[in-house]
Write a protein that holds these residues in place. Structure first.
Motif, PDB file in Angstrom:
ATOM      1  N   TYR A 410      28.885  30.240  39.467  1.00 51.51           N
ATOM      2  CA  TYR A 410      28.293  29.623  40.651  1.00 51.51           C
ATOM      3  C   TYR A 410      28.546  28.129  40.727  1.00 51.51           C
ATOM      4  CZ  TYR A 410      26.281  33.581  42.913  1.00 51.51           C
ATOM      5  OH  TYR A 410      26.159  34.742  43.619  1.00 51.51           O
ATOM      6  N   LEU A 411      28.734  27.482  39.594  1.00 49.40           N
ATOM      7  CA  LEU A 411      29.154  26.087  39.639  1.00 49.40           C
ATOM      8  C   LEU A 411      30.538  25.976  40.274  1.00 49.40           C
ATOM      9  CD1 LEU A 411      27.866  24.864  36.162  1.00 49.40           C
ATOM     10  CD2 LEU A 411      27.008  24.177  38.414  1.00 49.40           C
ATOM     11  N   GLY A 412      31.383  26.962  40.022  1.00 46.21           N
ATOM     12  CA  GLY A 412      32.676  27.006  40.694  1.00 46.21           C
ATOM     13  C   GLY A 412      32.522  27.224  42.181  1.00 46.21           C
ATOM     14  N   TYR A 413      31.616  28.129  42.565  1.00 46.74           N
ATOM     15  CA  TYR A 413      31.361  28.368  43.996  1.00 46.74           C
ATOM     16  C   TYR A 413      30.865  27.095  44.683  1.00 46.74           C
ATOM     17  CZ  TYR A 413      31.513  33.457  43.166  1.00 46.74           C
ATOM     18  OH  TYR A 413      31.883  34.741  42.858  1.00 46.74           O
ATOM     19  N   ILE A 414      29.966  26.381  44.002  1.00 47.00           N
ATOM     20  CA  ILE A 414      29.418  25.151  44.575  1.00 47.00           C
ATOM     21  C   ILE A 414      30.529  24.130  44.800  1.00 47.00           C
ATOM     22  CG2 ILE A 414      27.945  23.160  44.048  1.00 47.00           C
ATOM     23  CD1 ILE A 414      26.097  25.206  42.569  1.00 47.00           C
ATOM     24  N   GLY A 450      39.224  33.425  41.327  1.00 40.82           N
ATOM     25  CA  GLY A 450      38.681  32.169  41.824  1.00 40.82           C
ATOM     26  C   GLY A 450      39.708  31.051  41.796  1.00 40.82           C
ATOM     27  N   ILE A 451      40.494  30.979  40.720  1.00 40.31           N
ATOM     28  CA  ILE A 451      41.518  29.935  40.616  1.00 40.31           C
ATOM     29  C   ILE A 451      42.558  30.094  41.714  1.00 40.31           C
ATOM     30  CG2 ILE A 451      43.334  28.964  39.154  1.00 40.31           C
ATOM     31  CD1 ILE A 451      41.696  29.915  36.719  1.00 40.31           C
ATOM     32  N   SER A 452      43.027  31.324  41.932  1.00 41.09           N
ATOM     33  CA  SER A 452      44.069  31.571  42.942  1.00 41.09           C
ATOM     34  C   SER A 452      43.591  31.197  44.338  1.00 41.09           C
ATOM     35  CB  SER A 452      44.479  33.047  42.913  1.00 41.09           C
ATOM     36  OG  SER A 452      44.999  33.412  41.660  1.00 41.09           O
ATOM     37  N   ILE A 453      42.388  31.630  44.687  1.00 42.93           N
ATOM     38  CA  ILE A 453      41.871  31.347  46.029  1.00 42.93           C
ATOM     39  C   ILE A 453      41.707  29.846  46.226  1.00 42.93           C
ATOM     40  CG2 ILE A 453      39.870  31.611  47.548  1.00 42.93           C
ATOM     41  CD1 ILE A 453      39.532  34.428  46.418  1.00 42.93           C
ATOM     42  N   THR A 454      41.239  29.154  45.207  1.00 46.63           N
ATOM     43  CA  THR A 454      41.057  27.707  45.328  1.00 46.63           C
ATOM     44  C   THR A 454      42.397  27.001  45.476  1.00 46.63           C
ATOM     45  OG1 THR A 454      39.115  27.941  43.902  1.00 46.63           O
ATOM     46  CG2 THR A 454      39.864  25.716  44.369  1.00 46.63           C
TER      47      THR A 454
END
Length: 502
Positions: A410-414, A450-454
């Protein structure tokens, strides 16, 4: 809607009924037996009044639902459960007769007496408490990764030594009674194992999206484990299957690592007991602390509704999920998970005001981990409403809460949501900085999705600002991850960003 049961104000306040040896106090919303008062849930009590005001008369299910639950869309199961509650309260299964395909009727004689005969409740008037559905400690992910434009925070130095993915439970018990276990039981198990400084337990929605990205079917086999490791960076994958029968449950499990498999079986008279035993086993293998402060034991009715709602949300049937979750909330207004899932459902239905109301209500009663994720969901709603300053303020609170819980996902989502907000504000450098922080968080838990989408979000932003060289670096990084980890569902997004570069 105009209700057809007695709603005359004076009569409603003053009415006191006797039936089957019980006194029904309308003003107190309680029933009395031998001087002992028993509190009844508001909707269940309203149903009781409707039945006893027309004894021996068959009242149609639709009529009952329309008159008692006219303010919210619910499933017929809420009526069935309320009927069951009344039979338990009166300790008599025959007190309410069921007429298949027709409805229900109160079978006992009913007398009315004036309210002046009501006496003050004795000191032990609530000696037999109303039966609440137990508080659910499950927590669900607030965002589906397929729509992850949205999230930022300072780089977290703690490296998770364990990333645990718990797959849906294979239900091998015949019939439909345990169909909910596939996702509902999985969710219980996930939330019996909260994250800590060394272990990250991936959320239910993350796992479902992971399976979609890696094209892993629900009836997965051991051969699919390699895809899970590749697509998620997991260090431990948990497979389970449920068999046996009521009071003789058997839960087989396999704890898979890339070079090792440990397997076993647990038995218990209840499914909740079996899940708790398995949770303790997983904790012993990962060093995580199982959540001993709250039991994941729940009423079967709540379990079934939760599992069915998860199924509907996963398949995109949000109106149906909304109805199921409203039904569950009717029975337990303090059910944080039901409110969180309902808010997610309303979010997908673009009913942002209603979603926000559910989140705010849930935050007021939530525990720390739930509150941390709920604040992120609130910020996402504010972002969709275009209230960007408020969203940024909420994200500051969400960041603080999630850092305390060490919830790296969730820190990544934030970080992603902060990047999206800065992107919308037209601020290139801050947006890229937040996207970079999101990538670092996702890297900590080895999350290639998550890495790819970012990377793709950053590439799209850079192409829009004609920073083509840097954009291609981001694009190629995403492309390599998507191909290496076989994240097939991200290929359309990859193509979209590619088209934006032309």
């Amino acid at each position: 809607m105009i209700k057809t049961f007695i709603h005359d104000k004076e009569k409603a306040v003053s009415a006191v009924y006797t039936s089957a040896g019980y006194i029904i106090h309308q003003h107190r919303q309680a029933i009395e037996l031998d001087g002992e008062f028993i509190s009844v849930r508001p909707k269940t009590f309203a149903l009781l009044l409707l039945l006893i005001q027309r004894p021996q008369e068959v009242l149609a299910k639709k009529y009952l639902l329309d008159n008692i639950w006219d303010d919210v869309a619910v499933e017929e199961a809420v009526l069935v459960q309320s009927i069951r509650e009344l039979r338990q309260l009166f300790n008599n299964n025959e007190i309410i007769q069921t007429y298949p395909r027709k409805g229900y009727a109160w079978s006992a004689d009913v007398q009315t007496q004036p309210s002046s005969s009501e006496r003050a409740p004795a000191a032990n008037q609530f000696a037999r408490p109303r039966k609440y559905l137990p508080y659910l400690t499950m927590s669900l992910a607030a965002v589906i990764l397929a729509a992850i434009f949205l999230f930022n925070a300072p780089h977290q130095k703690t490296v998770a030594t364990e990333v645990v993915v718990i797959l849906p439970i294979k239900n091998e018990i015949p019939g439909l009674d345990h169909k909910w276990v596939t996702l509902g039981g999985m969710d219980q198990l996930i939330h019996y194992l909260p994250a800590d400084n060394h272990t990250q337990i991936m959320s239910t929605e993350y796992v479902l999206q992971l399976m979609q990205h890696a094209q892993i079917p629900r009836d997965y086999t051991g051969g699919h484990a390699a895809k899970i490791f590749g697509a998620s960076g997991a260090s431990l994958v948990v497979e389970t299957s449920l068999s046996g029968s009521v009071e003789e449950y058997r839960l087989d499990y396999k704890l898979r690592r890339q070079r090792d498999v440990k397997q076993g079986v647990v038995f218990d008279k209840t499914l909740d007991g079996a899940l708790q035993k398995l949770g303790s086993i997983i904790a012993s293998h990962t060093g995580a602390k199982s959540d001993s402060t709250d039991s994941i034991t729940q009423n079967t009715f709540a379990n079934e509704l939760m599992g069915r709602a998860l199924e509907k949300m996963d398949s995109g049937e949000y109106q149906r999920a909304r109805s199921l979750l409203n039904t569950l909330k009717e029975f337990d207004a303090n059910n944080v998970t039901a409110r969180q899932m309902l808010a997610q459902t309303l979010f997908h239905l673009n009913d942002y005001d209603a979603a926000k109301a559910e989140v705010v209500a849930a935050i007021s009663i939530a525990k720390p981990l739930d509150s941390a994720r709920l604040h992120f969901l609130l910020a996402e709603i504010q972002y969709r409403q275009g209230v960007l300053d408020a969203a940024l303020e909420t994200l500051e609170r969400a960041e603080s809460l999630n850092q305390a819980q060490n919830d790296i996902l969730y820190l990544g989502y934030i970080a992603q949501l902060r990047g999206a907000i800065q992107q919308q504000n037209g601020l290139l450098a801050p947006a890229l900085s937040f996207y970079d922080q999101a990538i670092k968080y996702f890297g900590t838990i080895r999350c290639p999705i998550g890495i790819s989408i970012t990377h793709l979000q950053a590439a799209k932003l850079l192409f829009a600002h004609h920073e083509n060289h840097q954009a291609k670096i981001q694009y190629l990084a995403a492309k390599k991850l998507i191909l290496d980890h076989k994240l097939y569902k991200l290929e359309p997004m990859l193509a979209e960003v590619r088209a934006a570069s032309l």
